[in-house]
Write an enzyme that holds these catalytic residues in place. Structure first.
Site, PDB file in Angstrom:
ATOM      1  N   ASP A  61       0.861  -1.170   0.000  1.00 58.63           N
ATOM      2  CA  ASP A  61       0.000   0.000   0.000  1.00 58.63           C
ATOM      3  C   ASP A  61       0.909   1.235   0.000  1.00 58.63           C
ATOM      4  O   ASP A  61       1.656   1.450   0.957  1.00 58.63           O
ATOM      5  CB  ASP A  61      -0.879  -0.035   1.264  1.00 58.63           C
ATOM      6  CG  ASP A  61      -1.820   1.146   1.350  1.00 58.63           C
ATOM      7  OD1 ASP A  61      -1.465   2.226   0.850  1.00 58.63           O
ATOM      8  OD2 ASP A  61      -2.905   0.986   1.941  1.00 58.63           O
ATOM      9  N   ARG A 101       0.740  14.350  13.811  1.00 58.14           N
ATOM     10  CA  ARG A 101       1.532  14.204  12.587  1.00 58.14           C
ATOM     11  C   ARG A 101       1.747  15.580  11.976  1.00 58.14           C
ATOM     12  O   ARG A 101       0.815  16.367  11.846  1.00 58.14           O
ATOM     13  CB  ARG A 101       0.816  13.308  11.564  1.00 58.14           C
ATOM     14  CG  ARG A 101       0.761  11.861  11.952  1.00 58.14           C
ATOM     15  CD  ARG A 101       0.316  10.989  10.785  1.00 58.14           C
ATOM     16  NE  ARG A 101      -0.917  11.474  10.152  1.00 58.14           N
ATOM     17  CZ  ARG A 101      -1.589  10.788   9.224  1.00 58.14           C
ATOM     18  NH1 ARG A 101      -1.139   9.625   8.800  1.00 58.14           N
ATOM     19  NH2 ARG A 101      -2.703  11.271   8.704  1.00 58.14           N
ATOM     20  N   TYR A 111      -4.710  11.560  -3.316  1.00 61.62           N
ATOM     21  CA  TYR A 111      -5.113  12.819  -2.656  1.00 61.62           C
ATOM     22  C   TYR A 111      -4.203  13.209  -1.510  1.00 61.62           C
ATOM     23  O   TYR A 111      -4.385  14.252  -0.904  1.00 61.62           O
ATOM     24  CB  TYR A 111      -6.573  12.733  -2.177  1.00 61.62           C
ATOM     25  CG  TYR A 111      -6.926  11.506  -1.352  1.00 61.62           C
ATOM     26  CD1 TYR A 111      -6.570  11.401  -0.021  1.00 61.62           C
ATOM     27  CD2 TYR A 111      -7.617  10.445  -1.930  1.00 61.62           C
ATOM     28  CE1 TYR A 111      -6.889  10.279   0.723  1.00 61.62           C
ATOM     29  CE2 TYR A 111      -7.943   9.312  -1.198  1.00 61.62           C
ATOM     30  CZ  TYR A 111      -7.578   9.244   0.132  1.00 61.62           C
ATOM     31  OH  TYR A 111      -7.888   8.122   0.857  1.00 61.62           O
ATOM     32  N   LYS A 112      -3.191  12.384  -1.196  1.00 60.45           N
ATOM     33  CA  LYS A 112      -2.257  12.748  -0.123  1.00 60.45           C
ATOM     34  C   LYS A 112      -1.082  13.511  -0.745  1.00 60.45           C
ATOM     35  O   LYS A 112      -1.248  14.628  -1.173  1.00 60.45           O
ATOM     36  CB  LYS A 112      -1.860  11.498   0.657  1.00 60.45           C
ATOM     37  CG  LYS A 112      -3.067  10.932   1.433  1.00 60.45           C
ATOM     38  CD  LYS A 112      -2.827   9.615   2.117  1.00 60.45           C
ATOM     39  CE  LYS A 112      -4.109   9.179   2.838  1.00 60.45           C
ATOM     40  NZ  LYS A 112      -4.100   7.763   3.219  1.00 60.45           N
TER      41      LYS A 112
HETATM   42  C1  LIG Z   1      -5.315   6.991   3.165  1.00 60.38           C
HETATM   43  C2  LIG Z   1      -5.188   5.537   3.257  1.00 60.38           C
HETATM   44  C3  LIG Z   1      -6.210   4.689   2.818  1.00 60.38           C
HETATM   45  C4  LIG Z   1      -7.507   5.261   2.330  1.00 60.38           C
HETATM   46  O1  LIG Z   1      -8.201   4.391   1.491  1.00 60.38           O
HETATM   47  P1  LIG Z   1      -9.315   4.978   0.518  1.00 60.38           P
HETATM   48  O2  LIG Z   1      -9.860   3.791  -0.145  1.00 60.38           O
HETATM   49  O3  LIG Z   1      -8.619   5.942  -0.416  1.00 60.38           O
HETATM   50  O4  LIG Z   1     -10.309   5.695   1.365  1.00 60.38           O
HETATM   51  C5  LIG Z   1      -5.992   3.323   2.878  1.00 60.38           C
HETATM   52  N1  LIG Z   1      -4.838   2.806   3.343  1.00 60.38           N
HETATM   53  C6  LIG Z   1      -3.835   3.602   3.786  1.00 60.38           C
HETATM   54  C7  LIG Z   1      -2.565   3.001   4.288  1.00 60.38           C
HETATM   55  C8  LIG Z   1      -3.990   4.993   3.768  1.00 60.38           C
HETATM   56  O5  LIG Z   1      -3.011   5.768   4.220  1.00 60.38           O
END
Ligand SMILES: *Cc1c(COP(=O)(O)O)cnc(C)c1O
Length: 423
Positions: free
Chosen positions: A209, A383, A234-235
């Site tokens: 991930d 954070r 989006y991050k």
């Molecule tokens: C932000 C984040 C998500 C978010 O998942 P979405 O399906 O985009 O809502 C999932 N896993 C991790 C590790 C994240 O940091």
């Protein structure tokens, strides 16, 4: 250590080769934004490409699929190609599609093939909840009990994972491994190369991930031989709330049948033949399901231009300087205030700093009141993400100064030590 001052922060900003990019972004007024690891800021280029696509809808109607500045039909592939250098993938190995969690479902549906005694999924106890929910539900779909079949490698200190502990857990009964690239709380970067090698040696498919690593750190997924990866945009990629995610499939798996099928996974040339037998794309494109969310992909196009111009290695270098500077300031200014640094201080830290404090929830509220946007992570984490493309060393300086005043004057005490709904 030499004593840092505001003047030296300003000098660092003058020397910064990426400084001009700050003016490309909309920085909320009177704000020091330290939350780009949760939601990156809007850039003028992302705004422009969003308007471009609204325009193609406005002026072309359905012909926008094949005409206009960015024909919608090929957009997922094109944005995938632009993301490929960020993950170290071939252009054909990356596609912009879905969201983190739906892509994880797609990939587990594809790669989790329980066979005989090989039935377990290996993850870790520090992973983001959505990933764990998805893995548990996938086990249930196949008729396995998540309590016995989801192995979560333990952290020895509640912050970090040891790669050797993970490798020790890669036993004969493991059918799939899913791990974070950068831990969302502590910011630890796992050694993906080492973990991939160990998994490959044991013939267990492994995926990562990249939510907290893409756009912040470098990857070489293709060369490492990683089987798959997935992420959001989006991050650190500044694609906007709910922007379309991405996934990587190693070339060696091209031709494999994706677990979840849909017509946008077809070869482009035959998709509109409307046959009931699917003719899947021969690359990562096969992992798409339905019609792409074009308007949520639009800002990503403009945002990625900057990553292409600057290159991820320069972004990583500045990010390390910013977080390094922040860590030195924390040591200089916040001693004796019961803060603990919860991120690795060496090169295995990702793009953010984690400060732990028992009053963290209300310290975050006091910071916000004072114009600094942090990010609270329950139970005790603050954070702070100084982002290479739009934060300055002066931002870092003021953040720590404001934090110092809040602690000295106990300004956090007027708030309740409780998180908000979104935190
Ligand atoms: C932000 C984040 C998500 C978010 O998942 P979405 O399906 O985009 O809502 C999932 N896993 C991790 C590790 C994240 O940091």
């Amino acid at each position: 250590m030499t004593q840092h001052t505001l003047v030296d922060a300003q000098e660092r900003d003058r020397q910064d080769k990426l400084a001009s990019y700050r003016s490309e972004f909309y920085i909320p007024a009177n704000t020091i934004y330290m939350d780009g690891n949760s939601l990156g800021l809007l850039s003028k280029r992302a705004e422009r490409t969003l308007h471009d696509l609204l325009d193609s809808w406005k002026t072309l109607g359905i012909d926008g699929w094949t005409e206009g500045a960015h024909p919608w039909f090929y957009l997922s592939e094109q944005v995938g190609e632009k993301m490929a250098p960020l993950v170290g993938g071939l252009k054909s190995e990356v596609i912009a599609t879905g969201s983190t969690t739906t892509n994880l479902h797609q990939l587990v549906s594809t790669f989790y093939k329980p066979d005989g005694d090989k039935t377990k999924i290996l993850a870790d106890e520090l992973n983001f909840p959505s990933d764990i929910y998805a893995l548990k539900s996938q086990l249930q779909q196949k008729g396995y009990d998540p309590d016995t079949h989801l192995i979560r490698v333990k952290s020895r200190d509640g912050r970090y994972l040891l790669e050797d502990d993970i490798i020790d857990a890669m036993t004969d009964d493991v059918a799939l491994i899913v791990l974070p690239a950068v831990l969302y709380r502590s910011g630890q970067i796992l050694d993906m190369e080492k973990l991939t090698k160990a998994a490959n040696e044991r013939n267990i498919p492994i995926g990562f991930d990249l939510c907290h690593s893409i756009g912040a750190v470098e990857h070489s997924l293709h060369d490492w031989g990683t089987d798959f990866a997935f992420w959001c945009t989006y991050k650190h990629l500044n694609g906007g709330p709910g922007s379309v995610g991405g996934l990587f499939i190693h070339e060696q798996h091209f031709g494999k049948v994706p677990g979840l099928a849909g017509w946008f996974g077809s070869k482009k040339e035959t998709q509109f033949d409307m046959e009931h037998t699917m003719d899947p794309a021969l690359d990562a494109g096969a992992y798409q399901i339905g019609t792409p969310h074009v308007l949520s992909l639009a800002p990503v196009i403009g945002s990625l231009e900057m990553f292409e111009e600057v290159g991820i290695s320069a972004i990583r270098a500045k990010s390390l300087e910013l977080t390094g500077y922040m860590l030195e300031l924390i040591e200089q200014e916040l001693g004796g205030m019961d803060f603990t640094i919860g991120n690795p201080v060496d090169g295995t830290r990702g793009g953010h700093v984690l400060l732990e404090h028992k009053e963290a929830a209300r310290i975050c509220k006091a910071l916000k009141e004072d114009g600094v946007i942090p990010d609270f992570r329950t139970p005790n984490g603050i954070r702070l993400a100084p982002v290479a493309l739009y934060n300055t060393f002066e931002d870092v300086w003021h953040t720590i100064q404001k934090l110092k005043v809040i602690m000295d004057e106990k300004r956090y005490e007027k708030f309740e030590n409780k998180r908000g709904v979104v935190a």
